[in-house]
Design a protein around this motif. Structure first.
Motif, PDB file in Angstrom:
ATOM      1  N   ALA A 168      34.609  30.589  37.833  1.00  0.00           N
ATOM      2  CA  ALA A 168      33.813  31.607  38.510  1.00  0.00           C
ATOM      3  C   ALA A 168      34.330  31.825  39.927  1.00  0.00           C
ATOM      4  CB  ALA A 168      32.353  31.189  38.549  1.00  0.00           C
ATOM      5  N   PRO A 169      34.593  33.060  40.328  1.00  0.00           N
ATOM      6  CA  PRO A 169      35.082  33.317  41.687  1.00  0.00           C
ATOM      7  C   PRO A 169      33.998  33.022  42.711  1.00  0.00           C
ATOM      8  CG  PRO A 169      34.561  35.381  40.595  1.00  0.00           C
ATOM      9  CD  PRO A 169      34.423  34.305  39.559  1.00  0.00           C
ATOM     10  N   SER A 170      34.406  32.571  43.868  1.00  0.00           N
ATOM     11  CA  SER A 170      33.450  32.259  44.925  1.00  0.00           C
ATOM     12  C   SER A 170      33.938  32.857  46.226  1.00  0.00           C
ATOM     13  CB  SER A 170      33.277  30.739  45.061  1.00  0.00           C
ATOM     14  OG  SER A 170      34.521  30.129  45.363  1.00  0.00           O
ATOM     15  N   GLY A 171      33.071  32.836  47.216  1.00  0.00           N
ATOM     16  CA  GLY A 171      33.461  33.329  48.523  1.00  0.00           C
ATOM     17  C   GLY A 171      33.366  34.834  48.639  1.00  0.00           C
ATOM     18  N   ALA A 172      34.015  35.354  49.667  1.00  0.00           N
ATOM     19  CA  ALA A 172      33.895  36.770  50.002  1.00  0.00           C
ATOM     20  C   ALA A 172      34.455  37.682  48.924  1.00  0.00           C
ATOM     21  CB  ALA A 172      34.603  37.048  51.332  1.00  0.00           C
ATOM     22  N   ARG A 173      35.402  37.173  48.133  1.00  0.00           N
ATOM     23  CA  ARG A 173      36.061  38.039  47.164  1.00  0.00           C
ATOM     24  C   ARG A 173      35.461  37.958  45.766  1.00  0.00           C
ATOM     25  NH1 ARG A 173      42.626  38.554  48.146  1.00  0.00           N
ATOM     26  NH2 ARG A 173      42.441  40.653  49.018  1.00  0.00           N
ATOM     27  N   ALA A 174      34.368  37.237  45.609  1.00  0.00           N
ATOM     28  CA  ALA A 174      33.782  37.076  44.271  1.00  0.00           C
ATOM     29  C   ALA A 174      33.424  38.429  43.663  1.00  0.00           C
ATOM     30  CB  ALA A 174      32.554  36.184  44.344  1.00  0.00           C
ATOM     31  N   GLY A 175      32.714  39.257  44.419  1.00  0.00           N
ATOM     32  CA  GLY A 175      32.339  40.578  43.929  1.00  0.00           C
ATOM     33  C   GLY A 175      33.547  41.458  43.680  1.00  0.00           C
ATOM     34  N   GLU A 176      34.557  41.316  44.516  1.00  0.00           N
ATOM     35  CA  GLU A 176      35.773  42.112  44.376  1.00  0.00           C
ATOM     36  C   GLU A 176      36.507  41.754  43.087  1.00  0.00           C
ATOM     37  OE1 GLU A 176      39.645  43.364  47.118  1.00  0.00           O
ATOM     38  OE2 GLU A 176      38.187  41.889  47.849  1.00  0.00           O
ATOM     39  N   VAL A 177      36.518  40.469  42.744  1.00  0.00           N
ATOM     40  CA  VAL A 177      37.162  40.030  41.501  1.00  0.00           C
ATOM     41  C   VAL A 177      36.461  40.661  40.305  1.00  0.00           C
ATOM     42  CG1 VAL A 177      37.549  38.063  39.972  1.00  0.00           C
ATOM     43  CG2 VAL A 177      38.060  37.864  42.405  1.00  0.00           C
ATOM     44  N   LEU A 178      35.134  40.581  40.284  1.00  0.00           N
ATOM     45  CA  LEU A 178      34.377  41.108  39.152  1.00  0.00           C
ATOM     46  C   LEU A 178      34.564  42.607  39.008  1.00  0.00           C
ATOM     47  CD1 LEU A 178      31.049  39.095  39.550  1.00  0.00           C
ATOM     48  CD2 LEU A 178      32.960  38.625  38.005  1.00  0.00           C
ATOM     49  N   SER A 179      34.685  43.309  40.123  1.00  0.00           N
ATOM     50  CA  SER A 179      34.893  44.757  40.081  1.00  0.00           C
ATOM     51  C   SER A 179      36.313  45.112  39.659  1.00  0.00           C
ATOM     52  CB  SER A 179      34.583  45.367  41.450  1.00  0.00           C
ATOM     53  OG  SER A 179      34.870  46.748  41.465  1.00  0.00           O
ATOM     54  N   ALA A 180      37.295  44.435  40.256  1.00  0.00           N
ATOM     55  CA  ALA A 180      38.697  44.777  39.999  1.00  0.00           C
ATOM     56  C   ALA A 180      39.152  44.377  38.599  1.00  0.00           C
ATOM     57  CB  ALA A 180      39.596  44.104  41.035  1.00  0.00           C
TER      58      ALA A 180
END
Length: 343
Positions: free
Chosen positions: A211-223
């Motif tokens: 699971a991605p964490s940190g500031a880029r977590a949302g960016e990972v899920l979107s990209a």
């Protein structure tokens, strides 16, 4: 276990070993009900983008069928595979005599998967299907994906689909159904799957411990566009760096520094760079498709046509380069130059 399975991404597990499925409950329920009715189709075409769970669904359904060989006695839902079951263990280890996973063969000389599923591999399927099961059980073939069949292999599969043996089941996976032979599509029941929602994608990554964490977590899920494999490439393979370098080159100055172009090409053509090269090709194709769609929505049909045509040409060029093992770095530079010129 991924170390034992060529081609499995870091952080992923082989679909035969996966015990959870995310986001495709309706498709799974349809397969269970169809099988239980005794009127299920002998060939299911499971369609959808790469990395959304098509192979996992196929192996789960195969596990279900082999555990319940008599359709009328099968439950109406598919349970998570039990690791304690001998059938599950055999499927996970690739040792089942009732299932053949037809995919690109591994080349021991190069240490990589070959560029296509050949007719020799399909002949193995013919021999597998001709064997008589001592228990009268099912024979299941998972073609993963059918997009990788070369023309001779595709024609050989077609002949088998036209006259399938009794108690045989074909689970045909495809990322791009439009590229398959129309005659293959016509002999299969289509089962389209959609990309995972961000909620389901997050749950799938959580189950893998990725699971991605940190500031880029949302960016990972979107990209990631609903694809587990794309998310893993972004997180574990420097995908964001590749995307940023690509965007800077194609959307930046009219003449970007050649050192930047060569630096990206060097990364993508380095030894053992198949995963990042595949990621780049997918991203470049998505980028062109999005650009063509935006132009069409803006009413600029001529520009949309140019972009769509280039997207098709680039896909063919990359396929030829891979098939004939052409210089990968030069292919990347050429692709970047053409995208920049068109944009």
């Amino acid at each position: 276990m991924s170390e034992e399975r060529p081609g499995i991404l870091d952080g992923a597990v082989h679909p035969a070993e996966q015990t959870k499925l995310f986001g495709h409950g309706a498709a799974e329920d349809f397969l269970a009900r169809s099988y239980r009715s005794g009127k299920g189709h002998h060939a299911i075409l499971i369609e959808g983008p790469e990395g959304i769970g098509k192979a996992t669904l196929a192996f789960r359904f195969a596990n279900h069928v082999l555990h319940h060989p008599e359709p009328a006695e099968a439950p109406g839902t598919i349970a998570d595979p039990s690791p304690a079951s001998p059938i599950t263990r055999q499927l996970a280890s690739g040792a089942s005599h009732s299932l053949l996973h037809l995919t690109r063969p591994f080349d021991e000389k190069t240490g990589k998967a070959k560029s296509a599923i050949t007719v020799d591999e399909v002949r193995k399927a013919g021999k597998f299907l001709s064997q008589t099961s001592g228990t009268g059980n099912w024979r299941i073939v998972i073609i993963d994906p059918a997009d990788d069949l070369n023309r001779n292999a595709a024609n050989a599969i077609l002949k088998i689909l036209e006259e399938p043996p009794k108690r045989s089941l074909f689970l045909v996976l495809t990322h791009a159904p439009g590229k398959l032979l129309p005659t293959i599509r016509s002999r299969c029941l289509p089962l389209p799957l959609s990309p995972l929602s961000e909620t389901d994608l997050a749950a799938a990554l959580e189950s893998l411990g990725a699971a991605p964490s940190g500031a880029r977590a949302g960016e990972v899920l979107s990209a990631a566009r609903g694809s587990v494999s794309e998310a893993l490439k972004l997180v574990n393979y420097g995908g964001f760096d590749i995307v940023e370098a690509f965007r800077a080159i194609v959307s930046g100055p009219a003449e970007p520094p050649r050192r930047d172009v060569h630096k990206l090409a060097d990364v993508l053509s380095a030894r053992d760079s198949d995963t990042v090269f595949s990621f780049f090709c997918q991203h470049a194709g998505d980028f062109m498709t999005d650009a063509a769609r935006a132009a069409a929505l803006a009413g600029d049909i001529a520009r949309a046509d140019r972009l769509a045509h280039l997207s098709f040409q680039l896909g063919e060029r990359i396929a030829i380069a891979q098939g004939y093992n052409l210089d990968r770095k030069q292919t990347i530079i050429s692709v970047l130059d053409d995208i920049r010129a068109t944009l």
